[in-house]
Scaffold this motif. Structure first.
Motif, short mmCIF file in Angstrom:
data_model
loop_
_atom_site.label_atom_id
_atom_site.label_comp_id
_atom_site.label_asym_id
_atom_site.label_seq_id
_atom_site.Cartn_x
_atom_site.Cartn_y
_atom_site.Cartn_z
N ALA A 104 12.17 85.20 12.19
CA ALA A 104 13.15 85.03 11.12
C ALA A 104 13.90 86.33 10.85
O ALA A 104 15.11 86.33 10.64
CB ALA A 104 12.46 84.54 9.85
N ALA A 105 13.19 87.45 10.86
CA ALA A 105 13.84 88.75 10.64
C ALA A 105 14.87 89.03 11.72
O ALA A 105 15.98 89.50 11.43
CB ALA A 105 12.79 89.86 10.59
N LEU A 106 14.53 88.73 12.96
CA LEU A 106 15.48 88.96 14.05
C LEU A 106 16.66 88.00 14.00
O LEU A 106 17.80 88.39 14.30
CB LEU A 106 14.76 88.87 15.40
N ARG A 107 16.43 86.76 13.59
CA ARG A 107 17.55 85.81 13.43
C ARG A 107 18.50 86.31 12.34
O ARG A 107 19.72 86.21 12.47
CB ARG A 107 17.03 84.41 13.10
N GLU A 108 17.92 86.84 11.25
CA GLU A 108 18.75 87.38 10.18
C GLU A 108 19.54 88.60 10.66
O GLU A 108 20.72 88.75 10.33
CB GLU A 108 17.89 87.76 8.96
N ALA A 109 18.91 89.47 11.43
CA ALA A 109 19.62 90.63 11.98
C ALA A 109 20.79 90.17 12.83
O ALA A 109 21.90 90.71 12.74
CB ALA A 109 18.66 91.49 12.79
N ARG A 110 20.56 89.15 13.63
CA ARG A 110 21.64 88.60 14.48
C ARG A 110 22.74 87.98 13.63
O ARG A 110 23.92 88.14 13.90
CB ARG A 110 21.06 87.57 15.47
N ARG A 111 22.35 87.28 12.58
CA ARG A 111 23.33 86.60 11.72
C ARG A 111 24.28 87.59 11.05
O ARG A 111 25.49 87.36 11.00
CB ARG A 111 22.59 85.79 10.64
N VAL A 112 23.75 88.70 10.54
CA VAL A 112 24.60 89.65 9.80
C VAL A 112 25.34 90.61 10.72
O VAL A 112 26.24 91.33 10.28
CB VAL A 112 23.80 90.43 8.73
N LEU A 113 24.99 90.62 12.00
CA LEU A 113 25.62 91.54 12.96
C LEU A 113 26.91 90.93 13.50
O LEU A 113 26.95 89.75 13.86
CB LEU A 113 24.65 91.82 14.11
N LYS A 114 27.95 91.74 13.57
CA LYS A 114 29.22 91.28 14.16
C LYS A 114 29.01 90.98 15.64
O LYS A 114 28.10 91.53 16.28
CB LYS A 114 30.30 92.35 13.99
N ASP A 115 29.88 90.16 16.20
CA ASP A 115 29.75 89.77 17.60
C ASP A 115 29.85 90.95 18.56
O ASP A 115 29.32 90.90 19.67
CB ASP A 115 30.79 88.71 17.97
N ASP A 116 30.54 92.01 18.13
CA ASP A 116 30.63 93.20 18.98
C ASP A 116 29.70 94.31 18.47
O ASP A 116 29.84 95.48 18.84
CB ASP A 116 32.07 93.71 19.06
N GLY A 117 28.74 93.95 17.64
CA GLY A 117 27.82 94.92 17.05
C GLY A 117 26.64 95.23 17.95
O GLY A 117 26.51 94.70 19.06
N ARG A 118 25.76 96.09 17.43
CA ARG A 118 24.59 96.54 18.21
C ARG A 118 23.36 96.61 17.32
O ARG A 118 23.44 97.08 16.19
CB ARG A 118 24.86 97.93 18.78
N LEU A 119 22.26 96.15 17.87
CA LEU A 119 20.94 96.31 17.24
C LEU A 119 20.28 97.52 17.89
O LEU A 119 20.10 97.55 19.11
CB LEU A 119 20.08 95.06 17.46
N LEU A 120 19.95 98.52 17.09
CA LEU A 120 19.24 99.70 17.57
C LEU A 120 17.79 99.54 17.13
O LEU A 120 17.52 99.34 15.95
CB LEU A 120 19.82 100.98 16.97
N PHE A 121 16.86 99.62 18.08
CA PHE A 121 15.46 99.41 17.71
C PHE A 121 14.54 100.44 18.34
O PHE A 121 14.77 100.91 19.45
CB PHE A 121 14.99 97.99 18.06
N LEU A 122 13.50 100.78 17.60
CA LEU A 122 12.41 101.63 18.05
C LEU A 122 11.16 101.01 17.43
O LEU A 122 10.98 101.05 16.21
CB LEU A 122 12.60 103.06 17.57
#
Length: 193
Positions: A104-122
């Protein structure tokens, strides 16, 4: 975590955060350890979420030491109070192990991210080797109690892909000076698929 931070983890986080740009959202920001690591250029707005009140208070204090002052929102990563497609960058560092519902957290991150956006993760992740993964599974329940809700055996990288991201770059490594069950590390960039 201080020993891990001093042994190179802080530098890994700083390097990752050089990719933050535009409107930036950090989920599960804790007490704000990343705050001084963000670049001074390229960020239009910095927003932090943190659901735990004691951590959010410390985060507020640290945020007010930065100019311009980042916005701190008390919200869980699984239920973000933001519009769809509203951020250029979403940041997750050492948080996806403790969220109640990682998918659910990752779906939410995807939802609020623009289509040309980036998820940075560590994130510390499930071990690639069978022996390491078995060790994590064995220690999972006691570690959750010791590690304040940390799930040491989550397969986070496949979960990122399942949530609608394409991995642009992933580097595997280890969390320095950490217990073996939380040592496997994945650092990377994912974009909407």
């Amino acid at each position: 975590m201080r020993a891990s931070e001093d042994a190179g983890l802080r530098d890994r986080r700083r390097e990752l955060l050089t990719g933050a740009r535009g409107r930036v959202l950090e989920i599960g920001a804790g007490t704000g350890l990343n705050l001084p690591l963000y670049p001074e250029q390229g960020i239009v707005e910095l927003v932090f979420t943190e659901p735990e009140e004691p951590m959010a208070r410390r985060l507020d204090e640290r945020a007010h030491a930065r100019s311009p002052v980042p916005r701190v929102v008390r919200a869980p990563a699984e239920d973000l109070p933001f519009d769809d497609d509203s951020f250029d960058t979403v940041v997750s560092t050492l948080v996806l192990c403790t969220v109640g519902d990682q998918d659910a957290a990752l779906r939410e991150a995807r939802r609020v991210l623009k289509d040309d956006g980036r998820l940075l993760f560590l994130e510390h992740v499930r071990a690639d080797d069978a022996a390491g993964a078995r060790r994590q599974d064995r220690w999972h329940r006691p570690w959750r109690a010791i590690g304040h809700g940390c799930n040491c055996n989550r397969a986070t990288v496949p979960a990122i892909e399942k949530a609608g991201f394409r991995l642009e770059h992933v580097e595997r490594g280890t969390v320095p000076k950490a217990p073996k069950i939380v040592r496997p590390l994945a650092v990377g960039v994912a974009v909407p698929a």
